[in-house]
Scaffold this active site. Structure first.
Site, PDB file in Angstrom:
ATOM      1  N   LYS A 107     -73.820  61.395 -46.840  1.00 54.36           N
ATOM      2  CA  LYS A 107     -74.776  62.112 -47.715  1.00 54.36           C
ATOM      3  C   LYS A 107     -74.236  62.160 -49.136  1.00 54.36           C
ATOM      4  O   LYS A 107     -73.029  62.015 -49.368  1.00 54.36           O
ATOM      5  CB  LYS A 107     -75.015  63.543 -47.222  1.00 54.36           C
ATOM      6  CG  LYS A 107     -73.774  64.447 -47.098  1.00 54.36           C
ATOM      7  CD  LYS A 107     -73.345  65.182 -48.347  1.00 54.36           C
ATOM      8  CE  LYS A 107     -72.188  66.140 -48.084  1.00 54.36           C
ATOM      9  NZ  LYS A 107     -71.501  66.617 -49.292  1.00 54.36           N
TER      10      LYS A 107
ATOM     11  N   PRO B   5     -65.598  56.772 -46.798  1.00 55.96           N
ATOM     12  CA  PRO B   5     -64.300  57.273 -47.244  1.00 55.96           C
ATOM     13  C   PRO B   5     -64.132  58.767 -46.917  1.00 55.96           C
ATOM     14  O   PRO B   5     -65.105  59.521 -46.941  1.00 55.96           O
ATOM     15  CB  PRO B   5     -64.324  57.065 -48.766  1.00 55.96           C
ATOM     16  CG  PRO B   5     -65.509  56.244 -49.067  1.00 55.96           C
ATOM     17  CD  PRO B   5     -66.438  56.281 -47.904  1.00 55.96           C
TER      18      PRO B   5
ATOM     19  N   SER C 146     -68.413  65.302 -41.006  1.00 56.40           N
ATOM     20  CA  SER C 146     -69.496  66.140 -40.466  1.00 56.40           C
ATOM     21  C   SER C 146     -70.574  65.271 -39.842  1.00 56.40           C
ATOM     22  O   SER C 146     -71.157  65.623 -38.809  1.00 56.40           O
ATOM     23  CB  SER C 146     -70.139  66.966 -41.593  1.00 56.40           C
ATOM     24  OG  SER C 146     -69.185  67.803 -42.177  1.00 56.40           O
TER      25      SER C 146
ATOM     26  N   ASP D  94     -71.603  71.370 -43.129  1.00 55.02           N
ATOM     27  CA  ASP D  94     -72.586  70.300 -43.360  1.00 55.02           C
ATOM     28  C   ASP D  94     -73.172  69.734 -42.068  1.00 55.02           C
ATOM     29  O   ASP D  94     -74.123  68.949 -42.108  1.00 55.02           O
ATOM     30  CB  ASP D  94     -71.940  69.123 -44.120  1.00 55.02           C
ATOM     31  CG  ASP D  94     -71.486  69.512 -45.505  1.00 55.02           C
ATOM     32  OD1 ASP D  94     -71.888  70.587 -45.987  1.00 55.02           O
ATOM     33  OD2 ASP D  94     -70.710  68.738 -46.098  1.00 55.02           O
TER      34      ASP D  94
END
Ligand code: C5P
Length: 287
Positions: free
Chosen positions: A12, A97, A106, A139
Site C-alpha cells: 500500500k 521492501p 501487514s 494496517d
C-alpha cells in the site's frame, strides 16, 4: 495434502497521513487514505496435520527474515482464535521492501489469515479476521477489507473511497525506518486538525493524490537523511514527491506516458513503476 499456491499480498501507499491525536495507551490517532499497488509478495500455504506452523525461506535472497515474522504470528493467532489444531507450512516470496512504509508485513499477515481461513475450512467472517488482524498490526484490517480506503482511529475505522487508477513511481532508499522510532519522536506533530472524507471526495481525480501531507515525513527526514535525498531526486525530475507511511519509501505520480529518468541510484536503492489497484485480488475471500 491440501495447498494454496501464489496468493498475492500487495503493498500500500498512504496518499497522505495526518496525526490528529494520541490515545492514553500511547497509540496515535491517524487519518489517511490507503491505496493498494501492484508491488506484491506472494505466499503459498501447505496444510500440515501435526499442528506445526513453519515458514519456509527457500529461494529467499537478501536479509534473512525474522523467525517470528508477521506471517507466522498471523497463523498462530488464527489457530488460537479458531481453536484449530491444524498446521501449515508458509512459503513467502518476499519482494516488497521492509521498513518502507508500504505495509508489506501487514499485507503478508492479511493474506495468511485469508488463505488459512480457507485452507483450514474455518469459515470465520471478515469481522473476526479483522479482530485477529488488528492485534498483529494497525494496517492488517485494511488489507483484509481489500479496498482503497479512508482509514482513521489507529487503523480500525475503514471507509472505502474511490481513487483513480494511476501510475506511480516508488523509490526506496537503502536505509529503512522503524515505525516505533518515528511515532515516539518528540518532534512529531500530533495535532493536525481533522479532515473530512467529504472534502477529500470533492477533489477531482488526480487532486486526490495531492490532498494533505504526511505528518511523519519531517521526523523521518530528521532520522534518516536518505528520505530527503529520495524526495530531492524525484523533485529534480519535477515530480511532486511524498513519503508513504512511516517511510523510508517515497512516491510520485506519473503522467500516463511519463518515463522517469532517474540518475544512477546509490547502491541498495530500489525504484519501481507501479499501478494502483482497484481492489485486493483476494477481496471476497471471506465476507
Ligand atoms: O501497528 P504497527 O506494528 O504498525 O505499529 C508499530 C508501532 O508504531 C506501535 O508499537 C506504536 O509504537 C506505533 N504506532 C502508533 N500509532 C499508530 C500505529 C503505530 O503509535 N496508529
Amino acid at each position: 495434502m491440501k495447498s494454496l499456491y501464489d496468493l498475492p499480498a500487495p503493498a500500500k501507499l498512504n496518499l497522505f497521513l495526518h496525526v490528529t491525536g494520541r490515545r492514553a495507551d500511547g497509540y496515535h490517532l491517524l487519518q489517511s487514505v490507503f491505496v493498494l499497488i501492484d508491488w506484491c509478495d506472494t505466499i503459498s500455504l501447505d496444510a500440515r496435520f501435526d499442528g506445526v506452523i513453519r515458514r519456509d525461506d527457500v529461494g529467499h535472497v537478501g536479509e534473512p527474515l525474522p523467525a517470528d515474522d508477521l506471517c507466522t504470528r498471523a497463523a498462530r493467532a488464527l489457530q488460537q482464535a479458531a481453536g484449530s489444531h491444524q498446521g501449515a507450512t508458509i512459503h513467502l516470496n518476499k519482494r516488497i521492501p521492509s521498513q518502507a512504509g508500504m505495509g508489506g508485513g501487514s499485507s503478508d499477515a492479511a493474506t495468511v489469515l485469508l488463505g488459512l481461513n480457507r485452507l483450514w475450512n474455518l469459515n470465520l467472517p471478515l469481522s473476526k479476521l479483522e479482530q485477529v488482524g488488528l492485534q498483529l498490526g494497525a494496517d492488517v484490517p485494511f488489507f483484509l477489507r481489500g479496498r482503497n480506503a479512508w482509514v482513521s482511529g489507529v487503523g480500525e475505522e475503514i471507509t472505502p473511497v474511490d481513487v483513480p487508477q494511476q501510475r506511480i513511481i516508488v523509490l526506496k532508499p537503502e536505509k529503512g525506518l522503524a515505525t516505533p522510532a518515528i511515532f515516539q519522536h518528540p518532534a512529531l506533530k500530533r495535532d493536525t486538525p481533522h479532515a473530512t472524507i467529504a472534502v477529500f471526495a470533492e477533489k477531482s481525480g488526480h487532486e486526490r493524490f495531492l490532498f494533505g501531507t504526511n505528518d511523519l515525513q519531517p521526523v523521518a527526514e530528521l532520522l534518516e537523511p536518505q528520505v530527503a535525498q529520495a524526495i530531492t531526486l524525484l523533485r529534480n525530475q519535477r515530480f511532486e514527491a511524498r513519503m508513504t507511511g512511516s517511510g523510508s519509501a517515497v512516491f510520485a505520480l506519473l503522467a500516463d506516458d511519463a518515463a522517469p529518468n532517474l540518475p544512477d541510484l546509490p547502491s541498495g536503492w530500489q525504484q519501481k513503476t507501479c499501478c494502483t489497484l482497484v481492489e485486493h485480488p483476494l477481496v471476497g475471500w471471506t465476507t
